[in-house]
Write a protein that holds these residues in place. Structure first.
Motif, mmCIF file in Angstrom:
data_model
loop_
_atom_site.group_PDB
_atom_site.id
_atom_site.type_symbol
_atom_site.label_atom_id
_atom_site.label_comp_id
_atom_site.label_asym_id
_atom_site.label_seq_id
_atom_site.Cartn_x
_atom_site.Cartn_y
_atom_site.Cartn_z
ATOM 1 N N TYR A 165 -21.007 24.763 -1.733
ATOM 2 C CA TYR A 165 -20.723 24.595 -3.157
ATOM 3 C C TYR A 165 -19.728 23.481 -3.455
ATOM 4 C CZ TYR A 165 -23.235 28.940 -3.814
ATOM 5 O OH TYR A 165 -24.189 29.889 -3.839
ATOM 6 N N GLY A 166 -19.081 22.976 -2.421
ATOM 7 C CA GLY A 166 -18.171 21.849 -2.604
ATOM 8 C C GLY A 166 -17.019 22.156 -3.532
ATOM 9 N N LEU A 167 -16.747 21.201 -4.406
ATOM 10 C CA LEU A 167 -15.554 21.299 -5.239
ATOM 11 C C LEU A 167 -15.593 22.479 -6.204
ATOM 12 C CD1 LEU A 167 -14.898 17.549 -5.997
ATOM 13 C CD2 LEU A 167 -13.697 19.036 -4.407
ATOM 14 N N LYS A 168 -16.794 22.969 -6.504
ATOM 15 C CA LYS A 168 -16.897 24.111 -7.405
ATOM 16 C C LYS A 168 -16.081 25.306 -6.909
ATOM 17 C CE LYS A 168 -21.247 24.165 -9.945
ATOM 18 N NZ LYS A 168 -22.560 24.828 -9.966
ATOM 19 N N THR A 169 -15.937 25.393 -5.603
ATOM 20 C CA THR A 169 -15.215 26.547 -5.051
ATOM 21 C C THR A 169 -13.747 26.543 -5.449
ATOM 22 O OG1 THR A 169 -14.900 25.252 -3.069
ATOM 23 C CG2 THR A 169 -16.656 26.870 -3.028
ATOM 24 N N LEU A 170 -13.264 25.379 -5.874
ATOM 25 C CA LEU A 170 -11.837 25.305 -6.189
ATOM 26 C C LEU A 170 -11.520 25.931 -7.544
ATOM 27 C CD1 LEU A 170 -10.917 21.693 -5.089
ATOM 28 C CD2 LEU A 170 -10.010 23.812 -4.165
ATOM 29 N N ILE A 171 -12.526 25.978 -8.412
ATOM 30 C CA ILE A 171 -12.232 26.303 -9.811
ATOM 31 C C ILE A 171 -11.605 27.688 -9.976
ATOM 32 C CG2 ILE A 171 -13.237 26.575 -12.105
ATOM 33 C CD1 ILE A 171 -15.302 24.470 -11.300
ATOM 34 N N LEU A 172 -12.323 28.716 -9.521
ATOM 35 C CA LEU A 172 -11.793 30.064 -9.750
ATOM 36 C C LEU A 172 -10.456 30.320 -9.063
ATOM 37 C CD1 LEU A 172 -14.954 32.343 -9.834
ATOM 38 C CD2 LEU A 172 -13.584 31.466 -11.708
ATOM 39 N N PRO A 173 -10.323 29.987 -7.774
ATOM 40 C CA PRO A 173 -9.018 30.264 -7.163
ATOM 41 C C PRO A 173 -7.869 29.526 -7.830
ATOM 42 C CG PRO A 173 -10.531 29.314 -5.551
ATOM 43 C CD PRO A 173 -11.298 29.524 -6.795
ATOM 44 N N SER A 174 -8.100 28.267 -8.200
ATOM 45 C CA SER A 174 -6.949 27.562 -8.768
ATOM 46 C C SER A 174 -6.617 28.081 -10.166
ATOM 47 C CB SER A 174 -7.150 26.053 -8.763
ATOM 48 O OG SER A 174 -8.424 25.739 -9.218
ATOM 49 N N ILE A 175 -7.630 28.478 -10.925
ATOM 50 C CA ILE A 175 -7.324 29.052 -12.244
ATOM 51 C C ILE A 175 -6.573 30.374 -12.063
ATOM 52 C CG2 ILE A 175 -8.335 30.143 -14.271
ATOM 53 C CD1 ILE A 175 -10.421 28.012 -14.302
ATOM 54 N N THR A 176 -7.068 31.184 -11.152
ATOM 55 C CA THR A 176 -6.410 32.467 -10.914
ATOM 56 C C THR A 176 -4.952 32.275 -10.540
ATOM 57 O OG1 THR A 176 -8.495 33.280 -10.056
ATOM 58 C CG2 THR A 176 -6.549 34.583 -9.581
ATOM 59 N N LEU A 177 -4.736 31.350 -9.622
ATOM 60 C CA LEU A 177 -3.382 31.147 -9.129
ATOM 61 C C LEU A 177 -2.474 30.546 -10.201
ATOM 62 C CD1 LEU A 177 -1.568 31.383 -6.723
ATOM 63 C CD2 LEU A 177 -2.450 29.259 -5.832
ATOM 64 N N SER A 178 -3.058 29.721 -11.069
ATOM 65 C CA SER A 178 -2.182 29.012 -11.995
ATOM 66 C C SER A 178 -1.903 29.784 -13.280
ATOM 67 C CB SER A 178 -2.782 27.656 -12.343
ATOM 68 O OG SER A 178 -4.020 27.854 -12.974
ATOM 69 N N LEU A 179 -2.745 30.742 -13.607
ATOM 70 C CA LEU A 179 -2.663 31.347 -14.934
ATOM 71 C C LEU A 179 -1.278 31.895 -15.271
ATOM 72 C CD1 LEU A 179 -4.574 31.582 -17.238
ATOM 73 C CD2 LEU A 179 -5.090 33.900 -16.548
ATOM 74 N N GLY A 180 -0.704 32.667 -14.354
ATOM 75 C CA GLY A 180 0.602 33.259 -14.617
ATOM 76 C C GLY A 180 1.666 32.197 -14.833
ATOM 77 N N TYR A 181 1.597 31.140 -14.043
ATOM 78 C CA TYR A 181 2.628 30.106 -14.145
ATOM 79 C C TYR A 181 2.390 29.232 -15.363
ATOM 80 C CZ TYR A 181 3.478 32.374 -9.956
ATOM 81 O OH TYR A 181 3.731 33.391 -9.085
ATOM 82 N N PHE A 182 1.125 29.010 -15.661
ATOM 83 C CA PHE A 182 0.791 28.335 -16.910
ATOM 84 C C PHE A 182 1.434 29.091 -18.070
ATOM 85 C CE2 PHE A 182 -1.878 29.107 -20.601
ATOM 86 C CZ PHE A 182 -1.863 27.854 -21.189
ATOM 87 N N ALA A 183 1.236 30.400 -18.066
ATOM 88 C CA ALA A 183 1.726 31.212 -19.179
ATOM 89 C C ALA A 183 3.246 31.147 -19.284
ATOM 90 C CB ALA A 183 1.282 32.650 -18.990
ATOM 91 N N ASN A 184 3.909 31.276 -18.154
ATOM 92 C CA ASN A 184 5.368 31.226 -18.189
ATOM 93 C C ASN A 184 5.869 29.873 -18.661
ATOM 94 O OD1 ASN A 184 6.855 33.610 -17.454
ATOM 95 N ND2 ASN A 184 5.654 33.575 -15.573
ATOM 96 N N ILE A 185 5.241 28.823 -18.136
ATOM 97 C CA ILE A 185 5.690 27.484 -18.513
ATOM 98 C C ILE A 185 5.441 27.260 -19.998
ATOM 99 C CG2 ILE A 185 5.239 25.022 -18.214
ATOM 100 C CD1 ILE A 185 4.820 25.577 -15.256
ATOM 101 N N ALA A 186 4.275 27.710 -20.489
ATOM 102 C CA ALA A 186 3.976 27.504 -21.901
ATOM 103 C C ALA A 186 5.002 28.206 -22.785
ATOM 104 C CB ALA A 186 2.566 28.003 -22.218
ATOM 105 N N ARG A 187 5.345 29.427 -22.424
ATOM 106 C CA ARG A 187 6.313 30.168 -23.243
ATOM 107 C C ARG A 187 7.692 29.538 -23.187
ATOM 108 N NH1 ARG A 187 5.650 36.115 -23.910
ATOM 109 N NH2 ARG A 187 7.644 36.331 -22.872
#
Ligand SMILES: Nc1ncnc2c1ncn2[C@@H]1O[C@H](COP(=O)(O)OP(=O)(O)OP(=O)(O)O)[C@@H](O)[C@H]1O
Ligand SMILES: [Mg+2]
Lengths: 309, 332, 525
Positions: free
Chosen positions: A171-193
């Motif tokens: 699947y190539g680069l597609k495999t990166l999408i879900l793990p990186s979103i999962t990993l980043s979501l919490g930190y995205f949220a904290n940084i945004a707030r």
């Protein structure tokens, strides 16, 4: 500045030493050893193995030996995986973890800061409410829930993305999408707030009032006058965020079967593969320390009031 | 009456309210005054009476929400600032009307060099290149008495003392030859010796550049020394308006005389105790229709408790909002 | 001035400062009440707390009762376990029939099947089958019939209380009898000799103790283990041992009674006219009688489905919540208390103590401490106490820093300076002012800390390093569910949802409290 950098680099050594020491002894004060579960081994064989790995020596001697090896850059042989030594396992899996971590971090920082700014500038509009509701989802939902749920939705039900795998697979680069979103979501949220609230605070500050009184355009006020000050709390948050991303990657790598360092970490902890645990901890710590150092440098660039001499 | 051409700013019935949790704060409620070229107008009053809000409203700088200018006009050179579009407003701010704030420690951006902050203003409003602007900025810094300005201009604000920062603020405010300079308690945060220097500087420069000044202050001494006219504010309204010498010579409003009496004076060495007005100013939420000063007033009458006295001209060039003089005013 | 008391004063007398200064708490409460999300969150938290506290008396099934027939039943509000079992079986059979080539389906459906998930495929054939489109062969039909029969008849017995008619002619609960009496009753019941029974139950109790010790000292070497066990057996008191003996004997008697009851109640049930649950007093012999309730085992309803052992998910989520919330609350309180003490010491004493304490805090902050917690859990064994301990020792840092900062700023503040110059002791001042000034921050922090703590706990449980079966926590439930989530999505979604809603509520509440205590942080309006 150079002096400061050198001093900080030297200052890493004791921190690292403390980490090595603590983990070394935590691992060893626990009863039992790495080969206990292999009960079938005859006594003599067991003793031979222990002698081979110097486990028959007093702990303090083992400690000294280990430190010496680490200094030479040798993390020792793995007790479980006989094919290669710890260095090999770590340096084949580390790049994968780093790729995942960097993508996640970039997503979190770039989107977090933009979302926070947007929400501060459009305070109390639907943009603000939507962003902040989304952020609170990111904060409240643990990543080990987000991961499987995203998998369930996007991989299993919609079939848009692969459930697991890595970039070297089909699947190539597609495999990166879900793990990186999962990993980043919490930190995205904290940084945004964080960004939103520090931005709002900065926008209320006296010097922004001065800037407005000077007749500056809103965009100039925002990007030239507000941004730097508002970024400071976000930058200080990056230290803990790195630590969190490292810890989180352990879980995310498990959920999405990423061939990274995290897999080894959990497995070796269960197996009491002393050297592999230590190796992973050391690598993680070095990354964390370097990241924290970079954060400090960025901070000093942003804030002229801090001078590093 | 002076020539209309010289009138640079006219504030008419300005009303600024703040919506808060506990109700609407009528921070400024019907303030009017005129300002003529080269003139210095003092605005005095206790803390919280609405001086800063008045002046921020003139620049339309009220933080909104919670604040809102709900009524009145601010006429600058024939235009009503309140109704101007944002863009036109920006060309007035910092150019024709500029401001100096109370706390120099926080009013300069700590993250930007002095040069950046000064140059951006000059480039914005004057037709100058960056290097010309920098020259002008250095010139201004020299004018306000910053030593070695060529060097200091590239410092950050934290490398300056409070007094120096206020000088920088003044230099910045005057760098575009503003018609009106609003100085909101420019010296409150500074120590006494510096205070005098800064005030003198403002006085001197405004005379030199023929700038009209609105000087907001708690300090009646400052008013006496610098201002041509004075507005006394209480609870969001002007209670007395007069030429400086008239006001000090014969204060009409009991609040004004209270203020004047509470200034320590060397020539009244016999005075045993410093006078102070007892009580506190009222909360500006839901103020009933009465004279807001009446609970603290010696001379309060029944009517004071039931009706607000309008600001009325009682003598030529003197207006006061007090029932004591209302009859007198109507008699004339 | 005396005028202040005159008639029209009410409005004029309200001064901002006074109102604010005197009733921070009340003011904050007023602001909090305006915040709809926060109020809703309070309700949610209260409901969760209620469910956790009263979990044991709620009318829910046991969280650890394993019913293998009920493995992986999907959630349903209306269908009973029996119906779902049947449905599952039929799906299986229909699909097998298709595999055998006994079912004809349109070509386009065949294509579509390739894209479908197993659950969708099963549903597809179930629909065809129920519509009569699939013929089952006799052996399959027989299997189904047997299952239906079982579903109809299988009973589940719940022995509420067993009474024994004593010599004085009074019925007493057998749990209150002595070891001797119980042995006697049991021997009468099964017709074995008293001494045999005594030997047997002694053996069982020893085994019990040994097993228990083994579990507690997981990972110890063999010799060590033998030593510990011997020690444990030696040191047990007669009283404790009697207790174990009584428990063993009571459960043996209960088993016997259940056999009697089964015959008795089965007969009643087969008459067909009875309604369930069926509660009856069954007399075993002249002296022993028991209150027994029989339910139709497959009449149960699982609103949230069941897990891989046929345990009720609803119940597991509630009990899991109990564990998670308890760890969150107790952990937060512990870490906050440690933090307050350390922070207060550092801030108050200052100097070297402060320096050393804060350096320690700095160093731990710099460590990847979750990693250390993971190692600790992996190595020291997975039990709730270890988990709790590991988390608490790394969670006090922030509070310590916060409290220290507060105290230092208070110590240097002008009013404390003034009070000190008038002779008040600084310690008293700090504690008098620390309470109103720092408490709000600590409350807000703690509220936000609870979800963080719960997250850490479930993070570890998810990795298999925290709470383990038969106990549950939200994290372990989610962790267990990940494996089969395509087939059994409810096992993932319900615990995830339960957890998320609670974390949401706690975060909203924390935010609301922060805004209420510190209106500056948000704009007023
Ligand atoms: N952002 C705001 N929100 C709510 N009320 C405000 C706000 N800004 C000002 N006020 C209210 O407006 C009133 C007038 O404030 P203002 O700052 O003009 O007083 P001031 O006369 O300048 O006092 P000082 O001498 O202390 O500077 C005050 O009662 C204050 O409570
Ligand atoms: Mg003011």
């Amino acid at each position: 500045m150079t002096k400061y950098i050198i001093r900080r680099l030297l200052g890493m050594i004791p921190t690292l030493l403390i980490i090595i020491t603590i983990s070394f002894f935590i691992i060893r004060i626990a009863p039992g050893g790495p080969f206990d579960s292999e009960r079938s081994l005859p006594e003599q064989v067991l003793q031979n193995i222990e002698a081979k790995y110097h486990l028959d020596e007093p702990v303090i001697v083992q400690y000294g030996r280990y430190l010496f090896d680490v200094l030479r850059g040798d993390l020792g042989p793995s007790y479980r995986y006989q094919d290669h030594d710890v260095n090999f396992y770590i340096f084949t899996s580390l790049p994968n973890s780093i790729i995942l971590g960097i993508i996640a971090l970039t997503i979190a920082i770039v989107f977090g800061i933009s979302a926070g700014m947007l929400s501060a500038v459009r305070q109390n509009t639907w943009v603000d409410y939507t962003t902040m509701s989304f952020a609170i989802v990111g904060i409240s939902v643990p990543l080990f829930v987000i991961g499987p749920v995203l998998q369930w939705i996007f991989a299993m039900n919609l079939g848009w993305l692969p459930t697991s795998g890595w970039i070297d697979g089909d699947y190539g680069l597609k495999t990166l999408i879900l793990p990186s979103i999962t990993l980043s979501l919490g930190y995205f949220a904290n940084i945004a707030r964080l960004m939103r609230s520090s931005m709002l605070e900065t926008l209320r500050s006296d010097y922004i009032r001065t800037a407005k009184a000077k007749g500056l355009k809103n965009s100039v006020i925002l990007f030239k006058h507000t941004l730097k000050g508002a970024l400071l709390p976000v930058v200080s948050y990056l230290g803990p965020a790195f630590a969190g991303i490292i810890t989180g990657s352990v879980v995310v790598e498990q959920i999405f079967r990423v061939p990274g360092l995290g897999k080894f970490f959990v497995q070796s902890s269960f197996n009491r593969d002393y050297t592999l645990i230590m190796g992973v901890v050391i690598v993680y710590s070095v990354i964390l320390i370097i990241m924290n150092f970079i954060v400090d440098i960025i901070y000093s660039f942003l804030d002229p009031r801090i001078s590093y001499k | 009456m002076e020539n209309n051409k010289d009138k640079v700013l006219e504030v008419k019935g300005l009303q600024t309210y703040f919506k808060t949790d506990s109700g609407v704060v009528k921070a400024v409620d019907g303030v009017s005054f005129d300002l003529y070229r080269g003139e210095t107008l003092g605005i005095v009053g206790e803390s919280g009476c609405g001086k800063s809000v008045t002046n921020l409203s003139i620049m339309k700088l009220i933080p909104s929400p919670p604040g809102k200018i709900v009524g009145g006009e601010v006429i600058f050179k024939g235009e009503n600032i309140i109704a101007l579009p944002e863009e036109r407003l920006r060309s007035i701010r910092g150019n024709s009307i500029s401001m100096i704030f109370q706390d120099p420690m926080t009013s300069l951006n700590p993250f930007l060099k002095i040069s950046t902050q000064m140059v951006e203003t000059i480039v914005l409003h004057q037709d100058m290149s960056k290097s010309e602007a920098k020259k002008k900025a250095i010139e201004m810094l020299t004018l306000v008495g910053i030593p070695a300005p060529e060097k200091r201009i590239d410092s950050y604000p934290h490398q300056f003392s409070g007094g120096m920062r206020q000088r920088v603020m003044i230099a910045m405010a005057l760098s575009c030859n503003a018609d009106v300079l609003i100085a909101d308690e420019p010296t409150t945060a500074l120590d006494v010796t510096i205070q005098a220097q800064i005030l003198e500087l403002i006085d001197e420069l405004s005379k030199k550049l023929n700038t009209a000044v609105i000087m907001i202050t708690h300090d009646l001494g400052v008013v006496a020394g610098m201002c041509d006219k004075v507005c006394v504010m209480y609870a969001g309204r002007i209670v007395e308006k007069a030429l400086t010498e008239d006001l000090f010579g014969k204060p009409f409003h009991p609040y004004t005389s209270g203020l004047i009496q509470s200034v320590p004076r060397l020539d009244h060495a016999t005075q045993e105790k410093l006078f102070s007005i007892e009580g506190q100013p009222p909360n500006l939420i839901d103020l009933p229709d009465c004279c807001p000063f009446h609970p603290r007033c010696h001379k309060a009458m029944d009517i004071c408790r039931s009706k607000y006295p309008k600001l009325t001209e009682v003598e030529p060039g003197r207006e006061v909002a007090c029932w004591l003089y209302m009859d007198k005013g109507e008699d004339k | 001035m005396a005028k202040v008391k005159s008639t029209k004063e009410t409005a004029v007398n309200e001064f901002d400062q006074e109102i604010k200064g005197n009733s921070l708490g009340r003011d904050a409460w007023r602001r909090l009440k305006k915040n709809k999300m926060a109020v809703a969150s309070i309700f949610v938290v209260v409901i969760y707390a209620f469910l956790s506290i009263f979990a044991s008396v709620l009318p829910i099934y046991s969280y650890k009762e394993i019913i293998l027939d009920h493995q992986h039943l999907r959630p349903s509000l209306t269908k009973t376990a029996g119906e779902l079992m049947l449905e599952k079986k039929k799906k299986d059979l229909y699909f097998m029939a298709y595999k055998d080539g006994r079912v004809e389906i349109p070509a386009e459906d065949k294509e579509a099947l390739k894209e479908m998930s197993p659950n969708q495929i099963w549903a597809y054939f179930y629909e065809i089958g129920e519509a009569g489109g699939i013929e089952l062969n006799t052996s399959e039909q027989r299997k189904l019939d047997r299952m239906i029969e079982d579903i109809e008849t299988e009973l589940m017995f719940d022995i509420k209380k067993i009474n024994y008619l004593s010599d004085e002619g009074k019925f007493v609960n057998i749990e209150k009898l002595s070891v001797g009496q119980l042995t006697e009753i049991y021997s009468g019941l099964i017709g074995a000799s008293i001494s045999d029974i005594m030997v047997q139950s002694e053996k069982e109790v020893t085994l019990q103790i040994t097993n228990q010790t083994k579990v507690e000292n997981d990972g110890v070497s063999d010799e060590e283990m033998a030593r510990i066990i011997a020690n444990e057996l030696e040191s047990i008191t007669t009283k404790a041992k009697d207790k174990l003996l009584i428990a063993t004997l009571v459960s043996k008697i209960a088993n016997q009674v259940e056999d009697y009851a089964e015959d008795d109640l089965q007969a009643v049930a087969e008459e067909g006219s009875t309604s369930f649950p069926l509660t009856k007093t069954v007399s075993v012999n002249d002296r022993l009688e028991a209150k027994v309730q029989a339910t139709k085992m497959h009449d149960r309803k699982y609103f949230f489905g069941t897990d891989y052992s046929g345990r009720d998910m609803l119940s597991r989520i509630i009990y899991g919540g109990q564990v998670s919330i308890a760890i969150g609350f107790i952990g937060t309180i512990t870490s906050v208390l440690i933090g307050i003490v350390v922070g207060a010491f550092a801030g108050y004493l200052g100097g070297k103590v402060d320096y050393i304490l804060m350096r320690i805090v700095d160093v731990i902050y710099g460590l990847p401490y979750m990693l250390l917690v993971i190692i600790m859990m992996a190595i020291f064994g997975r039990n709730i106490m270890n988990l709790f301990f590991a988390l608490a020792i790394v969670s006090w840092l922030t509070v310590a820093r916060m409290v220290r900062g507060q105290i230092i700023s208070l110590k240097n503040s002008e009013f404390v300076e003034a009070a000190r110059s008038m002779g008040a002791s600084p310690g008293r001042i700090i504690f008098k002012h620390l309470v109103p000034n720092s408490l709000s921050i600590i409350i807000v922090f703690s509220t936000l800390r609870i979800p963080a703590f719960i997250m850490m706990e479930s993070f570890l449980s998810f990795l298999g390093l925290g709470v383990s079966a038969p106990y549950a926590s939200w994290g372990s439930l989610v962790g267990d569910a990940v494996e089969g989530m395509t087939l059994y999505p409810w096992r993932l979604l319900f615990p995830a949802l339960a957890m998320t809603v609670f974390l949401f509520a706690m975060n909203f509440l924390g935010d609301g409290l922060r805004d209420a205590f510190d209106p500056q942080s948000k704009n007023q309006l």
